[in-house]
Design an enzyme around this catalytic site. Structure first.
Site, PDB file in Angstrom:
ATOM      1  CD  GLU A 104      -2.918  -1.066   2.344  1.00 15.11           C
ATOM      2  OE1 GLU A 104      -4.099  -0.713   2.198  1.00 15.11           O
ATOM      3  OE2 GLU A 104      -2.437  -1.412   3.438  1.00 15.11           O
ATOM      4  CD  GLU A 124      -3.210  -6.293   3.890  1.00 16.95           C
ATOM      5  OE1 GLU A 124      -2.533  -5.258   3.875  1.00 16.95           O
ATOM      6  OE2 GLU A 124      -3.241  -7.109   2.938  1.00 16.95           O
TER       7      GLU A 124
END
Length: 649
Positions: A104, A124
């Protein structure tokens, strides 16, 4: 000392994160990185910044220890916003793994370059959350909805080649990242990724992916939530999508599933940390011998070859050797196809003999694994031959599922250098490896077993010597309980549906058909003479075997199979009904919840006995074994965790 260093070279600022071992984005790293970027913004003579990391990897994610705790600012989205709106060109130079928050972070940069060995992913979902710093919103704008869905919902990393093909990175480079970054930036201007439109997509293909997700998720909420977040990009602008994503992330971070998945994440890392082994030096090993070229022996040999070990296989039967060679080639071919093995490494074993007839070929082996038929006398005879053929320092292991390890250890002639290595079929695929301790097994032998497991990319669990060890002891109790349920009124098909709804990838009767009903039948027949008269015994599986129904391999077991697909069989229900009538059992009705609760209770009660008998050291050993080897839903943490037992004894 700051975890973020800055070096100015001409008009380029090199920003290097140094937070070993994996450069996690902990609060101190975030604070230092934010301050550095803000400071660089004020430097008029600097036109570009380069993000780098020291050590073996780029940022491999957030600091998981911070999950579930109050947020410490700056949070990662704040840093990415500064990067994305910067008046400088930002380039990320990547190596190792670029995962989760690390990926990210670099999506906020104008450009991304990477070494060929780099891997990228959003893991995640494996922690019960979704990317929470823009991953679900920026990735679709760079690589398209379908690719982003795969990346976010699978949790699996992709290669640098795949990342470049999709548009996740801009170039694959060789050599020094710092030098390559300077060269790459020579003619580059600021590129605003936040203004990128959604790449066009095939609606039908996308709908197909979305329809398949509930089956893939098997009750894991984060997979469905990740897909939903990605799809927000089709209806919301970036700023609104980022707010919705963050809201979902924060809600999920405090969920029961996330807590369970975080527990299991740490349990998998804790399971190999055994205080007895702390100061024990494992024995060196590189040359492995496998005795027995059946399905298990061939799978073990393939696993060792794929791990770069020197392997030979001993098999007396010429036909078995030929079949094993063909099976081994198929496994290695598949590894090449999946990119797990290079063509050169695939060709290497062809240049030498792997299969031999004589035990004399084991003389130079560091470790020999016996993997012959599950019969005590057969194994003892083979182990005696091995013990007489190898050097005094050679470790010997048996791949047994149920037999008495101490009895086998004596046959080897070296019980202190003997251990159980219980692989699960298929051995080159299944992650669980039970390392079984005998009465005389040395700590050095066991420590070497754990190092071997790591080399084989296995999740190793230490077990004491008891019938079935940890996993199969629980599986036996599970199987008995579901057979009682069948006799008491539930159908095998209702039980399978209930346990699949619970989160298991496959119901227990489908698993039994896949494994072969004749294997458990042979074991039951061996126990006939010693089975207590008072013990409840369900003979329905015996009746199926007596009818030649051995499972999928005979196209009939608990199910009947048409073109490989399982279908409920009225004939099986007839066998069950006859057994009930013979025993005068009035069938009861069981809900899915009733079935699930009975199965959970028997698993936990058996686990408690294993702890009481010191067969399992800690509750976490049971949890890891059940998830890695038996399909217990990871998102539940494990049976002992669900029962409220702590991870340590």
């Amino acid at each position: 000392m700051s975890p973020v260093e800055v070096h100015i070279e001409g008009d380029i600022a090199f920003v290097t994160i140094d937070n070993p071992p994996v450069n996690a984005l902990s609060a101190p790293v975030r604070k230092a990185l934010f301050d550095v970027i803000e400071n660089i913004e004020t430097m008029e003579h600097v036109r570009a910044g380069v993000l780098l990391c020291k050590g073996k990897t780029f940022v491999a994610g957030a600091d998981i220890r911070e999950f579930g705790k109050p947020l410490i600012k700056p949070i990662l989205p704040d840093i990415i916003t500064v990067l994305e709106s910067s008046n400088k060109i930002w380039l990320a130079g990547l190596h190792g793994t670029v995962l989760g928050g690390g990926l990210e972070l670099v999506l906020g940069c104008s450009y991304r370059i990477a070494l060929e060995s780099t891997r990228f992913g959003f893991p995640e979902v494996n922690l019960g959350i979704i990317p929470g710093a823009g991953g679900t919103q920026r990735a679709p704008r760079l690589i398209g909805l379908e690719n982003a869905l795969d990346l976010v919902t699978s949790g699996k990393p992709i290669s640098a080649q795949a990342a470049q093909a999709q548009g996740l990175i801009d170039a694959i480079i060789e050599g020094d990242l710092r030098t390559a970054a300077k060269e790459y930036l020579a003619d580059k201007q600021i590129r605003r990724n936040d203004t990128q439109p959604i790449i066009s997509f095939e609606k039908a293909a996308l709908e197909q992916k979305m329809k398949a997700l509930p089956q893939k998720a098997r009750g894991q909420v984060s997979i469905i939530a990740g897909a939903h977040a990605v799809m927000l990009t089709t209806v919301l602008p970036l700023d609104e999508g980022l707010r919705e994503e963050r809201k979902m992330f924060e809600e999920m971070a405090s969920s029961d599933q996330s807590r369970a998945l975080r527990y299991h994440f740490f349990a998998e890392r804790e399971v190999a940390k055994i205080s007895e082994f702390e100061n024990v030096a494992p024995l060196p090993f590189q040359k492995i011998g496998v005795v027995g070229a059946g399905t298990m022996g061939c799978g073990i040999a393939a696993n060792a070859l794929l791990s770069g070990l020197d392997v030979i296989v001993i098999e007396k039967d010429a036909e078995a050797r030929a079949k094993a060679q063909s099976r081994l080639n198929d496994i290695l071919n598949e590894a090449v196809r999946r990119g797990q093995l290079s063509q050169n490494k695939f060709e290497a074993p062809k240049g030498k003999d792997l299969f031999f007839e004589s035990f004399d070929n084991l003389k130079d082996r560091d470790l020999v694994i016996e993997a012959v038929f599950e019969d005590a006398q057969v194994k003892k005879d083979v182990l005696a031959h091995i013990g007489q053929s190898v050097s005094d320092q050679t470790l010997i292991a048996t791949n047994t599922s149920y037999l008495d390890l101490d009895d086998l250890a004596q046959a080897s002639g070296r019980p202190h250098l003997f251990m159980g290595l219980h692989f699960f079929a298929p051995a080159h695929v299944m992650k669980l490896l039970e390392i079984v301790r005998g009465k005389e097994t040395s700590l050095q032998t066991l420590a070497t077993g754990f190092v071997l497991a790591k080399a084989l990319k296995k999740t190793a669990v230490l077990s004491g010597n008891a019938e079935g060890f940890i996993g199969n002891r629980i599986w036996q109790a599970y199987r008995r309980e579901i057979e009682y349920l069948v006799e008491d009124g539930a159908s095998p098909y209702e039980i399978d549906a209930a346990m699949e709804a619970f989160g298991f990838p496959m119901g227990p009767f489908k698993v039994a058909d896949l494994s072969g009903l004749d294997i458990a039948w042979a074991q039951r027949k061996r126990r006939t003479a010693t089975r207590p008269v008072s013990e409840r015994y369900v003979d329905i599986p015996d009746a199926l075997c007596e009818a030649g129904r051995f499972g999928k391999k005979t196209n009939a077991g608990w199910y009947v199979y048409f073109e490989g697909k399982a279908q409920p069989d009225p004939a099986v229900l007839g066998v069950i009904e006859s057994a009930r009538q013979r025993k005068k059992i009035a069938p009861q009705k069981f809900s899915a919840e009733d079935i699930q609760k009975r199965v959970q209770n028997i698993i936990v009660s058996t686990g408690k006995k294993l702890l009481e008998e010191s067969v399992a050291l800690r509750p976490l050993d049971i949890d890891v074994a059940m998830v890695a080897g038996y399909g217990y839903p990871r998102w539940r943490g494990g049976p002992m965790f669900e029962a409220g037992l702590s991870g340590t004894k």
